[in-house]
Motif scaffolding. Structure first.
Motif, PDB file in Angstrom:
ATOM      1  N   GLU A   1      19.243  39.168  14.555  1.00 22.47           N
ATOM      2  CA  GLU A   1      19.286  37.788  15.040  1.00 22.47           C
ATOM      3  C   GLU A   1      17.888  37.203  15.203  1.00 22.47           C
TER       4      GLU A   1
ATOM      5  N   LEU B   1      20.860  30.214  17.820  1.00 19.94           N
ATOM      6  CA  LEU B   1      19.614  30.955  17.627  1.00 19.94           C
ATOM      7  C   LEU B   1      18.381  30.105  17.873  1.00 19.94           C
ATOM      8  N   LEU B   2      18.547  28.778  17.905  1.00 20.26           N
ATOM      9  CA  LEU B   2      17.411  27.888  18.118  1.00 20.26           C
ATOM     10  C   LEU B   2      17.346  27.371  19.550  1.00 20.26           C
TER      11      LEU B   2
ATOM     12  N   ASP C   1      22.102  24.633   9.846  1.00 19.81           N
ATOM     13  CA  ASP C   1      22.127  23.931  11.115  1.00 19.81           C
ATOM     14  C   ASP C   1      23.012  22.707  11.056  1.00 19.81           C
TER      15      ASP C   1
ATOM     16  N   ASN D   1      21.748  25.098  16.638  1.00 14.63           N
ATOM     17  CA  ASN D   1      22.244  26.445  16.399  1.00 14.63           C
ATOM     18  C   ASN D   1      21.916  27.326  17.602  1.00 14.63           C
TER      19      ASN D   1
ATOM     20  N   ARG E   1      16.530  33.959  13.350  1.00 14.63           N
ATOM     21  CA  ARG E   1      15.946  32.873  14.154  1.00 14.63           C
ATOM     22  C   ARG E   1      14.621  32.423  13.559  1.00 14.63           C
ATOM     23  N   ARG E   2      13.791  33.369  13.160  1.00  9.39           N
ATOM     24  CA  ARG E   2      12.485  33.013  12.572  1.00  9.39           C
ATOM     25  C   ARG E   2      12.674  32.269  11.251  1.00  9.39           C
TER      26      ARG E   2
ATOM     27  N   LEU F   1      18.798  38.970  22.074  1.00 11.41           N
ATOM     28  CA  LEU F   1      18.986  38.905  20.633  1.00 11.41           C
ATOM     29  C   LEU F   1      18.715  40.253  20.002  1.00 11.41           C
TER      30      LEU F   1
END
Length: 549
Positions: free
Chosen positions: A326, A445-446, A398, A443, A330-331, A322
């Motif tokens: 990104e 990123l998750l 999401d 997602n 994500r956070r 990442l």
């Protein structure tokens, strides 16, 4: 006296006739004056015409709007039914032919006489249609209908070899959204400008059933094709073959596919074959595939992609680190996802919380477990409330991503079904909202991450099932990268099987700068052969026969 009286009466009648004639002429002049005034008023170009409501019949609406835009009848393109090749008739049955001949012989006992070829004319050929001089070069709009007798059932529109300007696209903007069954638009060599493409992008989402768009053999200097696949686009299939797209256009297309915050959730198939995309453009498209989980088929055939572009595509298909942007996004998503449950789940103490990134991952997984337990208990109490909680939980981004993932997974299932396979009544039904593959879709990123070299690595794109890289400049080095990517997807699928994440099932690599006898190429083809959904393994009896032979 009687004679003089008769003469005076004749004179009076003659005078009356003359006066009546003058009155009639005067009335005719007045009427002619008023009619000419009305014609002048009707022909007045400054007069605004009455508003026209579309009927949904494309030919009638298109002709009316062309006339309202002051096009002459000989300048209006004709709307014709698209010609189809003649169907091949099956050969006549020998038995039926013999029976027919016997019946004819029984009816007519006289011997057969040779037919007079001079008296009968040969029927016209059915393999082609003759047209008048220069008719082939006149602009026409070809349409296909569900029922040729009902002009309201237009389903496909084809335009070939004439320029579409702003005037014509403005007419299409008024006609096409009212065609309820329009699903396919195919344009070839229509010479579009950036302004025309913007107009197309503005009204194509208003066409309710338009899902397939093909614009082939058309050069646009600005290369603004990415406008057609914006966030509001409803297209599921887009073909841009032989349009001279360079790395500039590929970069804009890559951003339209996905960025950190935006993503196209409807496009399933993208065909970019026959363009001028090099490794830089392939890298941009690979960048757009990082967060995109809707695209199932991508064609970059007959371009200028070499090893560097193949490496970038293989990296997206396997796993990748990442970027800083990104990680920040994500956070944010993790905080939004955990915000409704902050009162229920206690965060770990600062002493146990690490400064590195995997600590946040462990806390999020712990939160996910508690969420599942709470959801199970709520399901037993009230099933309806559980559905409401599931929809409210998580972020809006999401939820939007899940909708696109649902469409992609359903399309992937239909594309990978083998021919002749019988489906039960349960398989024909659409998957419900609480099915496992739909609920677990998150997602990118998750997804679960790995910490390597102070970087967060996530699994790559496993939603794409078809990749066409044939007729490029990829050598053995690029083939190795693609082979490792496919092997990684197979390993990940065996560890965590998911019906919605199948990975690459087909990859076309013929015509590259590698020999077909190359070991890496042959191994890659062997691995892909077993993953092909239409592949049927040979039976044991056939293997024994081949060995014996």
């Amino acid at each position: 006296m009687s004679s003089t009286g008769g003469e005076t009466s004749k004179m009076n009648s003659f005078v009356k006739k003359v006066k009546m004639g003058k009155r009639v002429e005067k009335m005719m002049k007045d009427k002619s004056g008023t009619t000419t005034g009305q014609e002048i008023a009707d022909d007045d170009p400054n007069k605004t015409p009455e508003p026209y409501t579309c009927t949904g019949i494309f030919e009638a609406d298109f002709t009316e709007f062309c006339r309202r835009n002051h096009l002459k009848d000989n300048e209006i393109p004709a709307v014709v039914i698209r010609p189809k090749p003649p169907g091949i008739q099956p050969p006549p049955d020998a038995k039926s032919k013999d029976s027919k001949d016997s019946k004819d012989a029984s009816k007519d006992p006289t011997p057969d006489e040779s037919p007079d070829t001079g008296s009968q004319e040969d029927p016209p050929p059915k393999t082609y249609v003759t047209k008048e001089k220069y008719a082939y070069f006149r602009p026409v709009i070809q349409v296909e209908m569900e029922n040729d007798e009902k002009p309201i059932t237009v389903t496909e529109i084809y335009i070939r070899g004439w320029k579409i300007d702003l005037l014509m696209v403005g007419i299409f903007k008024q006609c096409w959204p009212t065609i309820e069954k329009l699903s396919v638009v195919n344009l070839w060599n229509v010479n579009l400008s950036e302004a025309v493409i913007k107009e197309f992008a503005s009204f194509l989402p208003q066409c309710p059933n338009l899902k397939t768009l093909a614009i082939d053999g058309t050069i646009c200097v600005e290369e603004s094709w990415a406008l057609l696949i914006g966030e509001e686009s409803l297209l599921t299939s887009l073909s841009l073959r032989n349009n001279g797209i360079t790395d500039k256009g590929a970069a804009m297309i890559g951003k339209a596919l996905s960025t950190v915050k935006t993503c196209n959730k409807n496009l399933i198939s993208l065909n970019l074959s026959g363009n001028k995309i090099s490794d830089i453009g392939a890298t941009s498209i690979a960048q757009g595939l990082r967060m995109n989980r809707a695209l199932l088929s991508l064609s970059l055939a007959n371009n200028n992609v070499s090893n560097e572009g193949a490496k970038r595509l293989a990296e997206v298909l396997s796993r990748f680190p990442l970027t800083h942007e990104e990680v920040v996004e994500r956070r944010k998503l993790l905080s939004e996802k955990g915000s409704p449950d902050r009162g229920l789940v206690k965060s770990p103490p600062p002493s146990r919380r690490g400064d590195n990134r995997p600590g946040s991952v462990r806390s999020s997984s712990h939160m996910d477990k508690t969420d599942k337990k709470r959801d199970k208990s709520s399901k037993k109490k009230d099933g309806k409330k559980d559905k409401d909680d599931a929809t409210k939980g998580g972020s809006k981004k999401d939820d939007k991503w899940k909708k696109g993932f649902m469409k992609a997974s359903i399309a992937a299932d239909t594309m990978t079904k083998t021919k002749g396979k019988k489906t039960s009544s349960k398989d024909k039904r659409l998957p419900e909202s609480d099915s496992p593959e739909m609920v677990e879709a998150i997602n990118p990123l998750l997804e679960q991450v790995e910490n390597m070299d102070n970087q967060l690595w996530i699994p790559g794109n496993r939603c794409m099932i078809n990749l066409n890289l044939s007729r490029n400049n990829i050598t053995e080095i690029g083939m190795k990268s693609l082979l490792l990517a496919v092997q990684y997807q197979i390993t990940l699928l065996n560890l965590t099987p998911s019906p919605a994440l199948k990975g690459i099932l087909r990859m076309s690599l013929n015509g590259n700068a590698v020999k077909k006898t190359d070991e890496t190429f042959m191994k890659l083809q062997e691995v892909l052969l077993t993953r092909d959904p239409y592949y049927k393994p040979p039976e044991k009896g056939e293997d024994n026969q081949s060995l014996a032979g």
